[in-house]
Design a protein around this motif. Structure first.
Motif, PDB file in Angstrom:
ATOM      1  N   GLY A   1       0.813  -1.209   0.000  1.00  0.00           N
ATOM      2  CA  GLY A   1       0.000   0.000   0.000  1.00  0.00           C
ATOM      3  C   GLY A   1       0.852   1.269   0.000  1.00  0.00           C
ATOM      4  O   GLY A   1       0.319   2.372  -0.030  1.00  0.00           O
ATOM      5  N   LEU A   2       2.182   1.136   0.032  1.00  0.00           N
ATOM      6  CA  LEU A   2       3.024   2.345  -0.051  1.00  0.00           C
ATOM      7  C   LEU A   2       2.855   3.001  -1.421  1.00  0.00           C
ATOM      8  O   LEU A   2       3.013   4.211  -1.561  1.00  0.00           O
ATOM      9  CB  LEU A   2       4.498   1.995   0.180  1.00  0.00           C
ATOM     10  CG  LEU A   2       4.918   1.743   1.638  1.00  0.00           C
ATOM     11  CD1 LEU A   2       6.350   1.241   1.704  1.00  0.00           C
ATOM     12  CD2 LEU A   2       4.752   2.996   2.498  1.00  0.00           C
ATOM     13  N   LEU A   3       2.581   2.199  -2.433  1.00  0.00           N
ATOM     14  CA  LEU A   3       2.271   2.738  -3.757  1.00  0.00           C
ATOM     15  C   LEU A   3       0.893   2.221  -4.177  1.00  0.00           C
ATOM     16  O   LEU A   3       0.533   1.088  -3.856  1.00  0.00           O
ATOM     17  CB  LEU A   3       3.326   2.288  -4.783  1.00  0.00           C
ATOM     18  CG  LEU A   3       4.719   2.890  -4.614  1.00  0.00           C
ATOM     19  CD1 LEU A   3       5.696   2.283  -5.614  1.00  0.00           C
ATOM     20  CD2 LEU A   3       4.688   4.412  -4.756  1.00  0.00           C
ATOM     21  N   PRO A   4       0.134   3.056  -4.895  1.00  0.00           N
ATOM     22  CA  PRO A   4      -1.208   2.634  -5.300  1.00  0.00           C
ATOM     23  C   PRO A   4      -1.164   1.708  -6.524  1.00  0.00           C
ATOM     24  O   PRO A   4      -0.145   1.628  -7.211  1.00  0.00           O
ATOM     25  CB  PRO A   4      -1.878   3.961  -5.661  1.00  0.00           C
ATOM     26  CG  PRO A   4      -0.753   4.830  -6.135  1.00  0.00           C
ATOM     27  CD  PRO A   4       0.452   4.427  -5.316  1.00  0.00           C
ATOM     28  N   GLY A   5      -2.273   1.027  -6.778  1.00  0.00           N
ATOM     29  CA  GLY A   5      -2.383   0.201  -7.975  1.00  0.00           C
ATOM     30  C   GLY A   5      -1.870  -1.204  -7.761  1.00  0.00           C
ATOM     31  O   GLY A   5      -1.637  -1.635  -6.627  1.00  0.00           O
TER      32      GLY A   5
END
Lengths: 229, 82
Positions: free
Chosen positions: A95-99
């Motif tokens: 979840g640190l980066l979306p997608g």
């Protein structure tokens, strides 16, 4: 610069990343995924490979390795994290980066040189690189098809979080190797301290290989730390 | 003992390239009425418990935290007594 490269069971680019940074005079160490101490790094690298054999979903099991908790808290405090290939997949799982990274559209594993275009120079990873700069950086993956819903994509664009897009040798967005939405090859988080990218800069950063364009990204990181030391 | 039978499916909005390849092959084999194929995951988990409410809660947490990626997948499950 102090670099900690995390080794998961199945990582296979950890030593390449360590080698590239040590050969440039940095202190680069490998940290085992079951450890709980990042050893006070400036930069954490989640390397490429096939953590846990890509079982269940790429990166899904690695996300629960003990060290990842430390990586997440390091990133949340503003620490710099670079996730390459499988590392990018792990970053989206945390979840640190979306997608998410989905299976390549054509279902094939691809391993080849790929041109990417720098889309935004406002980040520690691209500072000093002109927007539109074309880099030749190898890719090697089967699950690199970046996906995000339309609302998320709009947010990425609005906040300038797309740092790299796949392109052809002229810089035209006409060579998408895996079906990634909007030709996305690499994104940063909103705070711009966490980068995930499918291409492998560490495979294009030594004199013995065909392309040295990965050095552009590593030099940008060095510039960032030199300016903020 | 209870068993959770869990299905993890790609959201309808997400392309399923494996499903597409299977559709193409099926059509090539002569199954001309086939228009679409979606490939999902089926997972079984056994619990050392007969408490259906507790096992449902655990299954829910397991799906949310690990088995399904909320960006791309949905899940549903049923519990079965062993």
């Amino acid at each position: 610069m102090r670099v900690s490269v995390i080794t998961f069971p199945g990582s296979n680019c950890d030593r390449d990343a360590q080698h590239v940074f040590s050969s440039r005079g940095h202190s680069a160490r490998l940290v085992w995924h079951k450890d709980r101490d990042l050893e006070n790094p400036d930069l954490v690298i989640l390397p490429g490979g096939f953590s846990y054999g890509d079982y269940l979903r790429c990166g899904a099991l690695a996300r629960y390795s003990p060290i990842v908790k430390e990586v997440v808290s390091f990133a949340e405090k503003g620490g710099m994290v670079l996730g390459i290939c499988n590392g990018f997949q792990i970053l989206t799982e945390t979840g640190l980066l979306p997608g998410a990274l989905m299976m390549n559209k054509h279902l094939q594993f691809i391993c080849r040189h790929q041109y990417v275009r720098v889309e935004n120079s406002d980040s520690p990873f691209t500072n000093g690189l002109e927007t539109g700069t074309i880099l030749d950086i190898p890719i090697a993956h089967k699950e690199g098809n970046y996906f995000i819903d339309s609302e998320g994509l709009k947010r990425l664009k609005d906040k300038g979080q797309i740092l790299f897009r796949y392109c052809d040798h002229t810089g035209a967005l006409a060579d998408n190797p895996n079906g990634a939405i909007d030709d996305i090859a690499g994104i940063v988080n909103e705070k711009r301290n966490v980068l995930g990218m499918m291409p492998h800069p560490e495979r294009a950063a030594t004199d013995s290989v065909i392309s040295q364009d990965g050095k552009e990204i590593i030099s940008a990181i060095e510039r960032f730390f030199a300016a903020n030391a | 003992m209870l068993k959770a039978k869990i299905f993890v499916e790609l959201k309808p909005s997400v392309l399923d390239p494996q499903g597409k390849a299977v559709t193409n092959t099926l059509q090539g084999m002569g199954f001309s009425k086939v228009t679409d194929t979606r490939i999902s995951k089926y997972i079984e988990i056994r619990f050392d418990s007969d408490d259906a409410e507790l096992c449902a809660l655990e299954t829910e947490n397991i799906c949310k935290s690990l088995l399904a990626n909320p960006n791309t997948e949905t899940y549903h499950y049923e519990l079965e007594e062993l």
